[in-house]
Design an enzyme around this catalytic site. Structure first.
Site, mmCIF file in Angstrom:
data_model
loop_
_atom_site.group_PDB
_atom_site.id
_atom_site.type_symbol
_atom_site.label_atom_id
_atom_site.label_comp_id
_atom_site.label_asym_id
_atom_site.label_seq_id
_atom_site.Cartn_x
_atom_site.Cartn_y
_atom_site.Cartn_z
ATOM 1 N N ASN A 24 0.817 -1.212 0.000
ATOM 2 C CA ASN A 24 0.000 0.000 0.000
ATOM 3 C C ASN A 24 0.849 1.260 0.000
ATOM 4 O OD1 ASN A 24 -1.494 2.274 1.451
ATOM 5 N ND2 ASN A 24 -3.167 0.860 1.085
ATOM 6 N N LYS A 58 0.116 8.711 1.927
ATOM 7 C CA LYS A 58 -1.298 8.383 2.094
ATOM 8 C C LYS A 58 -1.964 9.568 2.777
ATOM 9 C CE LYS A 58 -2.589 5.033 0.921
ATOM 10 N NZ LYS A 58 -2.958 4.560 -0.436
ATOM 11 N N ASP A 251 -3.555 -0.119 6.035
ATOM 12 C CA ASP A 251 -4.490 -1.032 5.351
ATOM 13 C C ASP A 251 -4.083 -2.497 5.430
ATOM 14 O OD1 ASP A 251 -6.080 1.077 4.734
ATOM 15 O OD2 ASP A 251 -5.784 1.019 2.574
#
Length: 290
Positions: A24, A58, A251
């Protein structure tokens, strides 16, 4: 860019599908290099085109305390090392128009996060890099919205665009995958990608000790959704993959274990070989005589 046009042609022609995969977020240079090597080895053995994915930032985490990654400058340096070391294209996401030029110098595919799929200035700035643009469908959007989003990229002079299904909000903390969307997204007249892992995210669905929430997920259903999407006939699949998902900083509940990736991809290749999902079914409604 000629290189982007060439890669876009290769992905459109990929059989049975292409793969966008990786952890991720960039956790460290060593980690992404290790993951890229494993992913390249697996997809090469299986004959699947790979684009390596990881995020340098992110920016839309549930909590401001969540791990975000190394940031733009350091993250792009790491992704460029991956690209050179393993001769693999790169996909990463952006959040602001100001990031486009720098990201476009490294990434082969610029990904527009689902929350930002209607942001005209961001789409145009990304399109102007000449790179392939992968637009994720907003969790709040009907698939028809993506026709307009893809057209914004084309009107900016870039025909190298893809659209990506990643689930639709179902209540406050859940997503559903509607296979009909995978058919309706074809109306955008471009390759359709299925985000297998984010589709099983449960936004803010995990309560933390001491208060607060984080994203949860239904990892055990990743094979179910993957099988469905490949049977429908998507052009590409997007999967976030990790060698130690229980300890992934972002995640973790929706990252697929690296140890099971080859096994799952082999099954998906078999399914793709049995389906005619990429070709519209010609339905004959004339009277049938017995």
């Amino acid at each position: 860019m000629d290189a982007s046009k060439e890669l876009f042609g290769q992905l459109k022609a990929a059989q049975p599908f292409f793969v966008l995969a990786g952890p991720n977020v960039i956790e460290s240079e060593d980690h992404v290099l290790k993951m890229a090597k494993h992913l390249k080895d697996i997809t090469t053995r299986l004959g699947l085109p790979l684009v390596f994915k990881s995020s340098f930032d992110k920016a839309n985490r549930t909590s401001s305390k969540s791990f975000r990654g190394p940031g733009l400058e350091e993250g792009l340096k790491i992704l460029e090392r991956v690209k050179v070391a393993y001769d693999v294209p790169i996909v990463t996401d952006i959040h602001e128009s100001s990031q486009c030029d720098a990201v476009g110098r490294v990434a082969d595919i610029i990904q527009i996060p689902a929350f930002l799929c209607r942001q005209t200035d961001l789409l145009v700035a990304a399109a102007n890099t000449g790179r392939i643009i992968n637009i994720k469908k907003g969790q709040f959007c009907a698939p028809s919205v993506m026709v307009n989003s893809a057209e914004k990229v084309r009107l900016a002079g870039n025909n190298n665009v893809m659209v990506c299904e990643r689930g639709t909000m179902f209540g406050y903390n859940d997503l559903i995958v509607d296979p009909r969307n995978l058919e309706w997204l074809r109306e955008a007249n471009c390759p359709v990608v299925a985000d297998i892992t984010h589709s099983l995210q449960q936004p803010a669905g995990k309560k933390l000790e001491g208060g607060g929430v984080a994203s949860g997920g239904l990892r055990e259903l990743i094979p179910c959704i993957a099988r469905t999407c490949v049977a429908v006939g998507v052009d590409g699949i997007f999967m976030e993959v990790h060698d130690d998902p229980l300890n992934a900083p972002v995640d973790g509940p929706t990252q697929w274990p690296l140890r099971h990736l080859e096994e799952l991809l082999e099954e998906l290749i078999s399914i793709a070989g049995a389906t005619r999902g990429k070709v519209p079914f010609k339905i004959d409604l004339t009277p049938f005589g017995c």
